[in-house]
Design a protein around this motif. Sequence first.
Motif, PDB file in Angstrom:
ATOM      1  N   THR A   1      53.710 -60.001 -55.337  1.00 54.30           N
ATOM      2  CA  THR A   1      54.913 -59.156 -55.266  1.00 54.30           C
ATOM      3  C   THR A   1      56.181 -59.992 -55.206  1.00 54.30           C
ATOM      4  N   LYS A   2      56.212 -60.987 -54.351  1.00 55.11           N
ATOM      5  CA  LYS A   2      57.414 -61.823 -54.188  1.00 55.11           C
ATOM      6  C   LYS A   2      57.832 -62.464 -55.511  1.00 55.11           C
ATOM      7  N   THR A   3      56.863 -63.057 -56.213  1.00 55.29           N
ATOM      8  CA  THR A   3      57.159 -63.726 -57.482  1.00 55.29           C
ATOM      9  C   THR A   3      57.587 -62.734 -58.549  1.00 55.29           C
ATOM     10  N   GLU A   4      56.881 -61.606 -58.649  1.00 58.16           N
ATOM     11  CA  GLU A   4      57.190 -60.608 -59.676  1.00 58.16           C
ATOM     12  C   GLU A   4      58.585 -60.019 -59.470  1.00 58.16           C
ATOM     13  N   VAL A   5      58.931 -59.682 -58.234  1.00 57.65           N
ATOM     14  CA  VAL A   5      60.251 -59.112 -57.937  1.00 57.65           C
ATOM     15  C   VAL A   5      61.347 -60.124 -58.246  1.00 57.65           C
TER      16      VAL A   5
ATOM     17  N   ARG B   1      72.711 -64.617 -56.450  1.00 59.17           N
ATOM     18  CA  ARG B   1      71.349 -65.029 -56.116  1.00 59.17           C
ATOM     19  C   ARG B   1      70.490 -63.813 -55.833  1.00 59.17           C
ATOM     20  N   VAL B   2      69.198 -63.972 -56.069  1.00 56.61           N
ATOM     21  CA  VAL B   2      68.211 -62.946 -55.769  1.00 56.61           C
ATOM     22  C   VAL B   2      67.088 -63.611 -54.985  1.00 56.61           C
ATOM     23  N   SER B   3      66.673 -62.979 -53.888  1.00 55.65           N
ATOM     24  CA  SER B   3      65.482 -63.464 -53.184  1.00 55.65           C
ATOM     25  C   SER B   3      64.612 -62.265 -52.852  1.00 55.65           C
ATOM     26  N   ALA B   4      63.311 -62.519 -52.759  1.00 55.77           N
ATOM     27  CA  ALA B   4      62.353 -61.443 -52.522  1.00 55.77           C
ATOM     28  C   ALA B   4      61.353 -61.897 -51.472  1.00 55.77           C
TER      29      ALA B   4
ATOM     30  N   GLY C   1      57.945 -56.578 -50.962  1.00 55.22           N
ATOM     31  CA  GLY C   1      58.822 -55.872 -51.895  1.00 55.22           C
ATOM     32  C   GLY C   1      60.265 -55.805 -51.441  1.00 55.22           C
ATOM     33  N   GLY C   2      60.583 -56.470 -50.344  1.00 56.63           N
ATOM     34  CA  GLY C   2      61.973 -56.538 -49.900  1.00 56.63           C
ATOM     35  C   GLY C   2      62.754 -57.483 -50.788  1.00 56.63           C
ATOM     36  N   VAL C   3      64.031 -57.226 -50.893  1.00 60.98           N
ATOM     37  CA  VAL C   3      64.876 -58.047 -51.760  1.00 60.98           C
ATOM     38  C   VAL C   3      66.252 -58.204 -51.122  1.00 60.98           C
ATOM     39  N   VAL C   4      66.861 -59.350 -51.401  1.00 63.96           N
ATOM     40  CA  VAL C   4      68.248 -59.583 -51.010  1.00 63.96           C
ATOM     41  C   VAL C   4      69.005 -60.007 -52.255  1.00 63.96           C
ATOM     42  N   LEU C   5      70.063 -59.262 -52.559  1.00 65.45           N
ATOM     43  CA  LEU C   5      70.969 -59.631 -53.646  1.00 65.45           C
ATOM     44  C   LEU C   5      72.212 -60.207 -52.997  1.00 65.45           C
ATOM     45  N   SER C   6      72.530 -61.441 -53.328  1.00 65.34           N
ATOM     46  CA  SER C   6      73.744 -62.084 -52.832  1.00 65.34           C
ATOM     47  C   SER C   6      74.776 -62.033 -53.938  1.00 65.34           C
ATOM     48  N   PHE C   7      75.942 -61.520 -53.589  1.00 70.41           N
ATOM     49  CA  PHE C   7      77.019 -61.307 -54.552  1.00 70.41           C
ATOM     50  C   PHE C   7      78.195 -62.235 -54.259  1.00 70.41           C
ATOM     51  N   SER C   8      79.116 -62.306 -55.201  1.00 74.82           N
ATOM     52  CA  SER C   8      80.388 -62.983 -54.968  1.00 74.82           C
ATOM     53  C   SER C   8      81.165 -62.190 -53.909  1.00 74.82           C
TER      54      SER C   8
ATOM     55  N   ALA D   1      54.667 -52.652 -52.274  1.00 78.89           N
ATOM     56  CA  ALA D   1      54.002 -53.494 -53.274  1.00 78.89           C
ATOM     57  C   ALA D   1      54.398 -53.040 -54.676  1.00 78.89           C
ATOM     58  N   VAL D   2      54.172 -53.913 -55.657  1.00 84.78           N
ATOM     59  CA  VAL D   2      54.462 -53.573 -57.039  1.00 84.78           C
ATOM     60  C   VAL D   2      53.475 -52.511 -57.490  1.00 84.78           C
ATOM     61  N   ALA D   3      53.986 -51.387 -57.972  1.00 81.16           N
ATOM     62  CA  ALA D   3      53.145 -50.291 -58.454  1.00 81.16           C
ATOM     63  C   ALA D   3      52.559 -50.656 -59.810  1.00 81.16           C
ATOM     64  N   PRO D   4      51.332 -50.192 -60.099  1.00 78.79           N
ATOM     65  CA  PRO D   4      50.672 -50.511 -61.382  1.00 78.79           C
ATOM     66  C   PRO D   4      51.478 -50.089 -62.607  1.00 78.79           C
ATOM     67  N   GLU D   5      52.238 -49.002 -62.535  1.00 82.37           N
ATOM     68  CA  GLU D   5      52.988 -48.556 -63.726  1.00 82.37           C
ATOM     69  C   GLU D   5      54.111 -49.512 -64.110  1.00 82.37           C
TER      70      GLU D   5
END
Length: 160
Positions: free
Chosen positions: A4-8, A103-106, A110-117, A153-157
């Motif tokens: 999940t971490k890598t895919e996200v 930046r993007v981190s996961a 399935g949690g994510v952090v988007l870092s913006f300007s 988690a990443v859903a199969p679809e």
Amino acid sequence: MIDTKTEVAKRLSALIGLDVSWVSHAGDMLTMQFGPQRKYILQGKTREDGAWALHVQCDWKLEQDNRTVATRENLRGSDEKARDTTKCLHEVLLLKGPVMVERVSADTTGGVVLSFSQGFRLGVVPDGVKDDEDWRFFAPGLNAAHLVIEGGAVAPESFD
């Protein structure tokens, strides 16, 4: 087994260098668009959206310089409260100069952090409820699989 971490992180890396181009809501779901607006036809109607969209239905928090700007709770309650929150988000992310994804981190749930300007940071924390969608990431108007996080988690679809 899907990492999940890598895919996200891999999928959301498409956002790096793109500006936030729209912010809205549907009920208590946060909707954000990124990149240049483009027109397309959906079910016979012309629409205009950003190159990418993020729909968040789990806990989230937008901060600027470690101060909370808004959370999921701000979209809950009255329609007026949700509209006011969306107006505030639109103002700080679009009208006060471009806010770009830097930046993007996961994480493994399935949690994510988007870092913006401009010191902005969006943290998304899945609820982890089985068969319950937490968030999705997709290219509006394109016939491509959405990245769906469901139950943490990443859903199969996501690979259809």
